[in-house]
Every structure is written in structure tokens, then in C-alpha cells.
Write an enzyme that holds these catalytic residues in place. Structure first.
Site, PDB file in Angstrom:
ATOM      1  N   GLY A  15       0.824  -1.190   0.102  1.00 42.92           N
ATOM      2  CA  GLY A  15      -0.293   0.051   0.189  1.00 42.92           C
ATOM      3  C   GLY A  15       0.735   1.421   0.184  1.00 42.92           C
ATOM      4  N   THR A  16       1.975   1.168  -0.656  1.00 46.35           N
ATOM      5  CA  THR A  16       2.757   2.313  -0.535  1.00 46.35           C
ATOM      6  C   THR A  16       2.081   3.632  -1.572  1.00 46.35           C
ATOM      7  OG1 THR A  16       4.341   1.798  -2.304  1.00 46.35           O
ATOM      8  CG2 THR A  16       4.867   1.261  -0.131  1.00 46.35           C
ATOM      9  N   ASN A  17       1.245   3.109  -2.734  1.00 48.35           N
ATOM     10  CA  ASN A  17       0.488   3.927  -3.495  1.00 48.35           C
ATOM     11  C   ASN A  17      -0.400   4.258  -2.614  1.00 48.35           C
ATOM     12  OD1 ASN A  17       1.571   4.239  -6.321  1.00 48.35           O
ATOM     13  ND2 ASN A  17       1.753   2.179  -6.110  1.00 48.35           N
ATOM     14  N   MET A 130      -4.047  -6.907  -6.822  1.00 49.87           N
ATOM     15  CA  MET A 130      -3.648  -7.973  -7.906  1.00 49.87           C
ATOM     16  C   MET A 130      -4.868  -8.748  -8.546  1.00 49.87           C
ATOM     17  SD  MET A 130      -0.677  -6.670  -8.006  1.00 49.87           S
ATOM     18  CE  MET A 130       0.512  -7.731  -8.772  1.00 49.87           C
ATOM     19  N   LEU A 133     -10.372  -7.335 -12.792  1.00 53.99           N
ATOM     20  CA  LEU A 133     -11.820  -7.128 -12.380  1.00 53.99           C
ATOM     21  C   LEU A 133     -12.648  -7.428 -13.732  1.00 53.99           C
ATOM     22  CD1 LEU A 133     -11.558  -3.531 -10.424  1.00 53.99           C
ATOM     23  CD2 LEU A 133     -12.406  -5.683  -9.612  1.00 53.99           C
ATOM     24  N   ASN A 152      -6.009   2.260 -12.659  1.00 51.65           N
ATOM     25  CA  ASN A 152      -5.274   1.461 -11.835  1.00 51.65           C
ATOM     26  C   ASN A 152      -3.928   2.068 -12.276  1.00 51.65           C
ATOM     27  OD1 ASN A 152      -4.132  -1.157 -11.248  1.00 51.65           O
ATOM     28  ND2 ASN A 152      -3.622  -1.451 -13.503  1.00 51.65           N
ATOM     29  N   HIS A 154       0.171   0.781 -13.188  1.00 55.85           N
ATOM     30  CA  HIS A 154       0.872  -0.431 -13.589  1.00 55.85           C
ATOM     31  C   HIS A 154       2.435  -0.333 -13.863  1.00 55.85           C
ATOM     32  CE1 HIS A 154       1.445  -4.278 -15.551  1.00 55.85           C
ATOM     33  NE2 HIS A 154       2.218  -3.759 -16.338  1.00 55.85           N
TER      34      HIS A 154
HETATM   35  C1  GAR Z   1       3.155  -1.376  -7.592  1.00 52.71           C
HETATM   36  O1  GAR Z   1       4.417  -1.527  -8.062  1.00 52.71           O
HETATM   37  C2  GAR Z   1       1.979  -1.433  -8.552  1.00 52.71           C
HETATM   38  O2  GAR Z   1       2.417  -0.717  -9.750  1.00 52.71           O
HETATM   39  C3  GAR Z   1       1.720  -2.898  -8.713  1.00 52.71           C
HETATM   40  O3  GAR Z   1       1.953  -3.410  -7.248  1.00 52.71           O
HETATM   41  C4  GAR Z   1       2.694  -2.821  -6.735  1.00 52.71           C
HETATM   42  C5  GAR Z   1       1.921  -2.299  -5.397  1.00 52.71           C
HETATM   43  O4  GAR Z   1       2.600  -1.534  -4.438  1.00 52.71           O
HETATM   44  N1  GAR Z   1       0.591  -2.996  -9.342  1.00 52.71           N
HETATM   45  C6  GAR Z   1       0.295  -4.239 -10.383  1.00 52.71           C
HETATM   46  O5  GAR Z   1       1.224  -4.919 -10.713  1.00 52.71           O
HETATM   47  C7  GAR Z   1      -1.088  -4.210 -10.780  1.00 52.71           C
HETATM   48  N2  GAR Z   1      -1.104  -5.066 -12.047  1.00 52.71           N
HETATM   49  P1  GAR Z   1       2.222  -0.864  -3.172  1.00 52.71           P
HETATM   50  O6  GAR Z   1       1.262  -1.865  -2.666  1.00 52.71           O
HETATM   51  O7  GAR Z   1       3.250  -0.568  -2.216  1.00 52.71           O
HETATM   52  O8  GAR Z   1       1.291   0.261  -3.642  1.00 52.71           O
END
Ligand code: GAR
Length: 262
Positions: A15-17, A130, A133, A152, A154
Site C-alpha cells: 500500500g505505498t501507493n 492484484m 476485475l 489502475n 501499472h
Molecule cells: C506497484 O508497483 C503497482 O504498480 C503494482 O503493484 C505494486 C503495489 O505496490 N501493481 C500491479 O502490478 C497491478 N497489476 P504498493 O502496494 O506498495 O502500492
């Protein structure tokens, strides 16, 4: 001051995003607020971030649902396999495995929709969510075809390296430029209209770890920027002619970024 954008976030991991968007809302870089966080598993670390910021959270346990032998009895009443198969290209109804995929996802998605129902939100952001949907979910959220409401992020410069591990794929391929993409979610895998992209060089000394670090840093900035554009009402879809595979002309929805209103 315009009304705040109400954002629902779905996560699977650290969940850093999510944290970057929470911070951007606190700092008023986005005129918005995360109203709830949903996770596809109980131990998603990002749930702790929601708790810390007093954001209501819920879990839809996909693993449990996928393993459920009683799925037929739990299908939402409005789930229609014929409709889903016509919307989802390449869905072969005779393939029982694929049919089960869509059934288990409909049960999970109905659960998410049910849990989201009490929150008023204008936008759903997938922040490291991940799970694919399906049209069952997407069509219930997107009511206006010109302004989709699911975004999203990516970890690659789409359309290169779609799928679950964009940074690893780019690294192993030997790409010299890495990057990330924010896009609207459509029925395909990472095929939706692109909103924003950010790149960074992949240098000789880089490892997968350093690429991920550079990538995440770029993601936090990019997601904030894309959500801000949405909040300002500056994102719309237009249809363009494009070259499809094999040279066929296809219609493609692309994002047009409108000028800022004064
Ligand atoms: C991120 O790198 C995001 O781009 C990727 O998962 C990571 C989540 O990091 N998402 C995907 O690959 C979606 N297909 P986070 O949990 O630290 O935000």
C-alpha cells in the site's frame, strides 16, 4: 472551494501507493479524500495504513471464495454467464475452468460492491490490487462511457509488459527504459485508456531491487498527478481510429486531457 473527490481504494499488498495518495490528500495536492480501503486478503499490509489514518477498511477474501465448492449457490442473482461471455472477448463458455473463474470473481466482486455500497465515492483507484476485475464489476461502476471511474497503476510503460510483474519483465527483457502507467480499467488485462506515464533509465548497474525503488517513486508522483486530473474534471475519452493487430483498423478509446478551466 470545490467539493472533495471521494476515493475508494482497493489494495493487495504493502500500500505505498495508497499512502502516497493519502499524503497528497492531506497536503491538499489532491482536493480529495480516501473514503474506504478494500483488500483482497486479510493480511494485506496496506490495511495498517488505512487504520493509522482512521479510514474504514474491508476485506473480500478472494482465496476463500476461489476455494469454495459451493460457488453456484452464492452467485449474485444478476450474474449472467451469457452476458459476461459476450462482453469478455476470448471467453469460451465451454471451458469450465474459465467459467469458474468468472463465477468466483462475480461472487467476490458482488461482495466488494456490497461493502462499497455504504460509501459515497466518485472514483475507485486500484493501488496494487492484484485481481482482475470483470465486466460484472466494471459495468456497475462505469455508468457514463466517457468518464470511466476505475483507475489502475501499472509498473511498466504500457502496452509493453502487461501482467503481474512489470518491473521484473522489463528488467529481464533488457529494456533500457522502465516506467509506470496510470490507466482506466477496461475488460482487458492492462489494456484500458492511458492517462499518464512516467519513465526512468535502466542502467547497467541496476538490479531488480533498484528498478523497483525507482519505479515506486515514479508511481507515487504519477498516481497523484492522474487523480488530480480526474478531480479537476479534465479527463475524457475520445474514440480514434488505430491500427490493430495484423493491420486491421480498429476503434480505440483514448484519454484526452482537457485544458484547466479558469
Ligand atoms: C506497484 O508497483 C503497482 O504498480 C503494482 O503493484 C505494486 C503495489 O505496490 N501493481 C500491479 O502490478 C497491478 N497489476 P504498493 O502496494 O506498495 O502500492
Amino acid at each position: 472551494m470545490q467539493k472533495k473527490l471521494k476515493i475508494a481504494a482497493l489494495i493487495s499488498g504493502s500500500g505505498t501507493n495508497l499512502q502516497a495518495v493519502i499524503n497528497a490528500c492531506i497536503k491538499k495536492e489532491i482536493n480529495g479524500k480516501i473514503v474506504c480501503v478494500g483488500a483482497d486478503r486479510p493480511n494485506a499490509l496496506g490495511l495498517k495504513r488505512a487504520k493509522k489514518h482512521n479510514i474504514p477498511a474491508f476485506i473480500t477474501d478472494y482465496k476463500k471464495i476461489i476455494a469454495d465448492n459451493n460457488i453456484e449457490k452464492k452467485l449474485p442473482v444478476d450474474f449472467n454467464i451469457k452476458k459476461i461471455s459476450s462482453l469478455q472477448k476470448l471467453f469460451d463458455k465451454t471451458n469450465k475452468k474459465i467459467e469458474r473463474f468468472f463465477k468466483t470473481r462475480a461472487v467476490a466482486e458482488a461482495d466488494i460492491l456490497n461493502k462499497l455500497d455504504k460509501f459515497k465515492f466518485n472514483l475507485i483507484i486500484l493501488a496494487g490490487f492484484m485481481r482482475k476485475l470483470t465486466p460484472y464489476f466494471i459495468d456497475k461502476i462505469n455508468k457514463d462511457s466517457k468518464t470511466p471511474k476505475i483507475m489502475n497503476i501499472h509498473p511498466a510503460l504500457l502496452p509493453a509488459f502487461p501482467g503481474t510483474d512489470g518491473y521484473k519483465d522489463a528488467f529481464e527483457y533488457g529494456a533500457k527504459i522502465g516506467g509506470c502507467t496510470v490507466h482506466f480499467v477496461d475488460y482487458g488485462e492492462d489494456t484500458g485508456a492511458i492517462i499518464a506515464q512516467k519513465s526512468f533509465p535502466i542502467l547497467d548497474g541496476d538490479t531488480l531491487e533498484t528498478i523497483k525503488q525507482k519505479g515506486l517513486k515514479a508511481e507515487w508522483e504519477l498516481y497523484t498527478k492522474a487523480i488530480k486530473l480526474f478531480e479537476e474534471g479534465r479527463l475524457t475519452l475520445i474514440t480514434k481510429n488505430a491500427a490493430g493487430r495484423g493491420g486491421f483498423k480498429i476503434k480505440r478509446e483514448i484519454v484526452k486531457i482537457l485544458e484547466r478551466m479558469v
